[in-house]
Each structure stands twice: as C-alpha cells, then as structure tokens.
Design a protein around this motif. Structure first.
Motif, mmCIF file in Angstrom:
data_model
loop_
_atom_site.group_PDB
_atom_site.id
_atom_site.type_symbol
_atom_site.label_atom_id
_atom_site.label_comp_id
_atom_site.label_asym_id
_atom_site.label_seq_id
_atom_site.Cartn_x
_atom_site.Cartn_y
_atom_site.Cartn_z
ATOM 1 N N ASP A 1 -5.193 3.861 2.652
ATOM 2 C CA ASP A 1 -4.382 4.650 1.725
ATOM 3 C C ASP A 1 -5.147 5.901 1.331
ATOM 4 O O ASP A 1 -6.380 5.895 1.241
ATOM 5 N N ARG B 1 -0.669 2.410 8.083
ATOM 6 C CA ARG B 1 -0.912 1.105 8.700
ATOM 7 C C ARG B 1 -0.834 1.261 10.216
ATOM 8 O O ARG B 1 0.118 1.839 10.734
ATOM 9 N N ILE C 1 2.446 3.414 11.149
ATOM 10 C CA ILE C 1 3.504 3.382 10.135
ATOM 11 C C ILE C 1 3.000 4.131 8.912
ATOM 12 O O ILE C 1 1.904 3.863 8.405
ATOM 13 N N LYS D 1 5.919 4.605 -0.988
ATOM 14 C CA LYS D 1 6.861 3.874 -1.842
ATOM 15 C C LYS D 1 7.291 4.747 -3.011
ATOM 16 O O LYS D 1 6.484 5.224 -3.783
ATOM 17 N N LYS E 1 7.818 5.480 11.481
ATOM 18 C CA LYS E 1 7.127 4.723 12.527
ATOM 19 C C LYS E 1 6.982 5.582 13.774
ATOM 20 O O LYS E 1 7.912 6.288 14.160
ATOM 21 N N ASN F 1 10.833 8.059 2.939
ATOM 22 C CA ASN F 1 11.274 6.995 3.828
ATOM 23 C C ASN F 1 10.146 6.608 4.775
ATOM 24 O O ASN F 1 9.319 7.444 5.153
ATOM 25 N N GLU F 2 10.110 5.344 5.165
ATOM 26 C CA GLU F 2 9.080 4.848 6.077
ATOM 27 C C GLU F 2 9.223 5.511 7.452
ATOM 28 O O GLU F 2 10.324 5.654 7.976
ATOM 29 N N ILE G 1 3.862 4.964 5.044
ATOM 30 C CA ILE G 1 4.644 4.379 3.954
ATOM 31 C C ILE G 1 4.344 5.139 2.670
ATOM 32 O O ILE G 1 3.181 5.331 2.305
#
Length: 617
Positions: A469, A457, A414, A418, A425, A422-423, A416
């Motif tokens: 990160d 993640r 995933i 923020k 997957k 957009n996320e 990410i």
C-alpha cells in the motif's frame, strides 16, 4: 654377483624386514610410548583414510586418578587389532597430527585437553578443528573443564569451556547416575551394559540447538555415551563415560571405546560435510550437497529421504564403494501450496548394517532439520505518483518490478482504492530482471477529500505475491486549481463567443443590405456576377438570396436558365424569362421545364395559365 646369489640375498633382506615388522607390531601392542622416536609416521593423504590419534603425555596430569596410561595401552592394542592406523601422541605431536589430519579421530584419555590445542577461550584450535570436520572421542572427565599444562598443572575453565568449544549449553552433571543402553548403543558397543556416570548431555538441549546427535545410553533427558555435532560445525564430539569415582574397569571402557570407533566410523558411512540453504525463492529450486565418506572395507548403500510440508520430497539411494567419498547433490523446490514463511525441511540418511550380534538392519546414520524461508520472487520499488490528487481526475501510477529468479512468468496486478476508485485489473509477463510498469486510474467525482491507501496486489496463479500500500492524498474537486480557474475561463469563452456572434451578425446585416440593394436595382442578375461584386462565394450568395425571398425582403425569384446558371429575377420579369427559356428548350414537358427553372410545377402552371388568358384578351 651372479643371478642366483642376487635372488638369495634379496630373499634374506625381505625375510629380515618382515621379521622386524612383526617384532615392532608386538612391541607396540604391549607398551605405550609417547616419545617422538617411537610414534608411527603420519601425514596428510589425498586418499580416503581416517587415522586415529590417542593423546597421552606423561608430563601432564589427570584431574583425578583415572589410569589413562593403561587405558591408552588397551586402546592402542585393540584398535590395531582391526588393522586401523593408530598413533599415540604427546601434546606437541597431538597438535601436529590434528593440523595435518583435519579429518581424523582423536581420543582424549586423560580427561583434559592440553594447552597446545585448547586455550580456554572462544575460537581455540580445538573448536576450529571440530567445526571443520574432526572427530573427538572424550573420556575421563567433563569435557573442556580443564586446561592441561606440561608442568602437570591443570587450570579449571569450568562449564563454560564446553560452551566455548561446542557453541551451546548442554552439560548436566550429577554423581553416580545409572544410564541404560539404547538399541543404537547395543548395536555399536561390545559387551555394553547399564552403568553409572557423572557427566551427561541434555537431549532436549541438543534438540533446541538443532544439532545431529546419537544417544547410546540414557536416563530420561540425560545421555552418555553420546555423539553430537558442534553447533554450526561439521565434525563430531563423542563422550564415552565420565565418572569422578569410577567403578568401571579400564579394560571394559577400552572395549567399549574401541568397538564403538570401529563399528561407527569404519563399518558405517560418515557424513563429513553438508551444505544447505536458508532461503529459497518461490518458483525456483535450491541445492543441497552432502559429502558421504565410506571408510569401511565393504560396499555400503546409503538411503536418503526427506520430510516437509512445503518442499518437494527426496527419495534416493547412493552406492558407496569401499574407501570412497562422494558428494551427493539434490534440488528441492517449494510446492504450489507453500506460502512465504519459514518451513522445516528434514533430511534423513539410513544405511544397511550388520551389528555385533551378526544381525542385519537399517540404521539411521544422520538426520538434520533445516529452517528454510520461502521468499517472494519479485519486489517492487521506485513508486512515482502525484503528491496530491483531485476528485474526478485521472492519474498514472509508475513503479519498477524487480524479478529475483531467471524464470519468466506472468503476474496479475490489481489496483484497489476503497471509497474513491473502481478496482483495476491487468496482467504482465515478466521476462526481464527489471520491468517498468505504469497503470492509469481515475478518482471518482464524488470521492471525499482525505488521506487514503492505494493498494497494489500482485498474484501468480492465485498465489498472492505482494500486498503493498502507498498513501495518497485526495482533495475535493473544488480545491483543484483547474476547477478554480474554470469559471473565469468559461466566462472568457462565453464572452468571446458572444462578441464573435455579434460581429458576425452585424456583418451579415451589412452584407444582406448590400445584396438587397443590388437585387432591387436589377431586374435580372446572375448570382455568379453578384458573388464577384461582393467578393464572396456563390453558395453563400444563394443562401442570402433565399433568406431574403423567404422573409419577403425582396419581390423576386431565384431560378436557373437552360444552362443551369443561377440568377435572381424580379417578379415582373419572370413570365417573359420563362417563355424565353421554354422557347430555347423546345420542350413541352411541364415537369422537365419546372425542374430546369428550379420552380414548382404548380407555380409554373399558374404562371403559364395567366399568360394564356392574357393572350386571349
């Protein structure tokens, strides 16, 4: 010599040897000899055996009047009564015995260790011997407080001596404290009772050091007699009574020591080695190995179980025949509920035992806590990403997934971001040890410029493996070099299109003028012929002619003849062309004629009606 005389002489020799053996045995039971000539021969053996060496040397002195010589005599007698292999050793013989018998029992009766095995510092011979599996039974004084020399002098090392040898601080000394037998001690010591002692092991200190121990008598946190392992070692240290102003009869002490040695080491199996793990990868298994040795003359059954909140549990039994050593291996695996941290895994070993009161029960013969860290089976590195990113643009993040176990498994990845994307997957099935992975993502057009974290993640069956990160720098779309050159590029494109349009327009006007000029000069002209003249395609000529007729720039018609050839004809010539074509077609169907001439039926009807009226006139 005839056969009868030979048999008679053989019997006499055997009888003589048997008589000498009994005589020597009785002699060894009644006196203590430390000279080399009277010590029973010993050697390292490949068979499972546990020889016993008792240290006594008349050239060395005791820290106080303890009467170690008498104790040695009693021990020698009582231990041999159980048919055990016993040697009384001086300081030099003690060193040789320990070197040749790494798995053996040594009894220190004088309250001091000689300089042949103890030099008062770290990594002395006695420490190495204990760490490698030796068993040391100590009595008479605080362990390793003194170094004994052949001159009779004893040099104090102090409390630090026990720390050097056993690698932990545990000694407690206080005079004339009563200790009371534990149930374990009552099982192993003959005629065991409460008594005073001066030197103790702190039970809480042994707990903190995470070593195996057995307490046979205690008062609160103080234990003596007691057995425990050196910190990080395989052997065992046993202290049985140490009192500076001893009120305990020597014969009682001898009975305690000898009965304990026989009951603990020759009736119960002994753990002589244990290999463990300190870390294990999730989704994999780790191996434990235990060496169990049975010095008893009887069969023993050893039961092994474990306790843990994070690992698969062990519950097994091992049959130990007399005089055997077995290496028992088992595997543990992290539970699905476990996470990536350190957990406690405890192993317990039990054995059926018939005690001195002839009562059968189950005794715990070993227990050990292990601190095992569960590790993530993958790692990621070799991140590759643009140093700067711009709003409204798309980029690729690349990294390497390193697999640390042989099993193949799938993971969900995933991405990410923020506030700026957009996320995303995706999933991948990890087969190779190294997997190069790429994932594409886009920065939102309205993302604000600034510093952000791009979160990665990785999950396996909803278990979070990694949460990594990586910093990124996002710049405004207006800072994008491509965007800054966009107005210039757009202007160039627009001006190019405009120039192209004007040129094409001019070319169309010139061509149109040429077409009109030719059409006006001809009453009838085939479009195919006109296309050849102007060197352009007939369809394009047809398009221009239609446009000129529609705008009334020419006064004529675009028609077809009976051969379906396109031609332009002046209005004045149309009627004659129609009549000629009709005569050739030999048809009276108005619609068929109109279709052939590419004219409207109404228009054709008007032209023919006009011709009929003129004919009547």
């Amino acid at each position: 010599m005839n056969r009868r005389n030979w048999i008679f002489m053989s019997c006499l020799i055997m009888l003589f040897l048997f008589t000498m053996g009994i005589s020597l045995r009785k002699s060894s039971l009644n006196q203590v000899n430390t000279s080399r000539a009277h010590v029973m021969p010993y050697q390292a053996s490949n068979t499972v055996s546990l020889p016993i060496g008792i240290f006594y040397d008349g050239n060395y002195s005791e820290p106080w009047n303890f009467n170690a010589k008498l104790l040695t005599s009693y021990l020698n007698t009582s231990l041999r009564s159980w048919n055990l292999t016993v040697f009384v050793l001086n300081a030099t013989e003690l060193r040789n015995f320990m070197e040749m018998n790494p798995l053996s029992i040594v009894i220190i009766t004088m309250g001091i260790a000689p300089e042949t095995i103890w030099n008062g510092s770290e990594n002395s011979f006695i420490e190495t011997w204990l760490d490698n599996g030796g068993i040391l039974v100590w009595t008479g004084c605080q362990e390793f407080y003194w170094i004994g020399y052949e001159s009779g002098q004893n040099i104090p090392v102090g409390d630090i001596g026990a720390v050097y040898v056993l690698d932990m601080e545990y000694i407690q000394t206080i005079s004339n404290q009563y200790v009371y037998p534990t149930s374990f001690g009552m099982n192993l010591f003959s005629n065991f009772s409460a008594h005073t002692t001066d030197v103790f092991a702190s039970i809480s200190a042994l707990d903190d050091a995470n070593v195996y121990y057995e307490v046979y008598a205690k008062k609160g946190d103080w234990g003596d007699p007691i057995l425990f392992q050196p910190r990080g070692g395989k052997g065992y240290f046993v202290r049985i009574h140490a009192d500076w102003n001893d009120q305990l009869p020597i014969q009682n002490l001898s009975t305690w020591i000898s009965s304990y040695i026989y009951q603990r080491f020759f009736k119960l199996p002994l753990i002589t080695d244990l290999s463990s793990i300190q870390e294990i990868y999730f989704l994999s298994s780790g191996e434990f190995s235990i060496n169990i040795t049975n010095f008893s003359e009887n069969y023993n059954s050893v039961y092994i179980n474990s306790s843990s909140d994070a690992f698969s549990l062990i519950n097994m039994s091992v049959i130990m025949p007399s005089g055997t050593m077995k290496r028992v291996s088992f595997f543990i695996q992290p539970l699905d509920s476990a996470r990536f941290q350190q957990y406690i895994f405890q192993i317990n070993l039990f054995c059926n035992y018939t005690n001195l009161q002839n009562s059968t029960q189950i005794l715990q013969i070993y227990s050990q806590r292990f601190y095992i860290t569960i590790q993530v089976p993958i790692s990621i590195d070799n991140f590759t990403k643009p140093e700067k990113m711009y709003s409204g643009s798309t980029y690729v993040l690349s990294f390497t997934i390193q697999k640390h176990i042989n099993d193949t498994f799938n993971v969900e990845i995933i991405l990410i971001g923020k506030g700026y994307m957009n996320e995303i997957k995706t999933s991948i099935y990890l087969k190779e040890n190294k997997t190069e992975f790429q994932i594409m993502f886009s920065i939102q057009m309205m993302a604000k410029s600034g510093s952000y974290e791009l979160l990665i993640r990785i999950y396996h069956n909803d278990v979070l493996f990694l949460d990594v990160d990586t910093p990124i720098q996002i710049l405004s779309i207006f800072q994008n070099p491509w965007f800054q050159t966009f107005p210039i590029v757009l202007s160039v494109i627009l001006f190019s299109l405009l120039g192209f349009f004007l040129i094409q327009r001019k070319r169309r006007k010139v061509l149109e003028s040429e077409i009109i000029s030719i059409l006006k000069s001809k009453n009838i002209i085939f479009l195919k012929k006109l296309a050849e003249i102007l060197k352009i395609k007939e369809k394009k000529i047809q398009k221009y002619v239609k446009s000129c007729i529609r705008r009334s720039l020419i006064d004529g018609y675009l028609v077809r003849n009976e051969k379906q050839e396109n031609l332009y004809i002046q209005k004045a010539e149309l009627q004659n062309f129609i009549l000629t074509t009709i005569s050739k077609m030999k048809s009276t169907d108005l619609y068929q004629i109109a279709k052939t001439l590419n004219l409207n039926p109404e228009e054709l009807e008007i032209i023919l009606s006009s011709h009929i009226e003129l004919t009547k006139l």
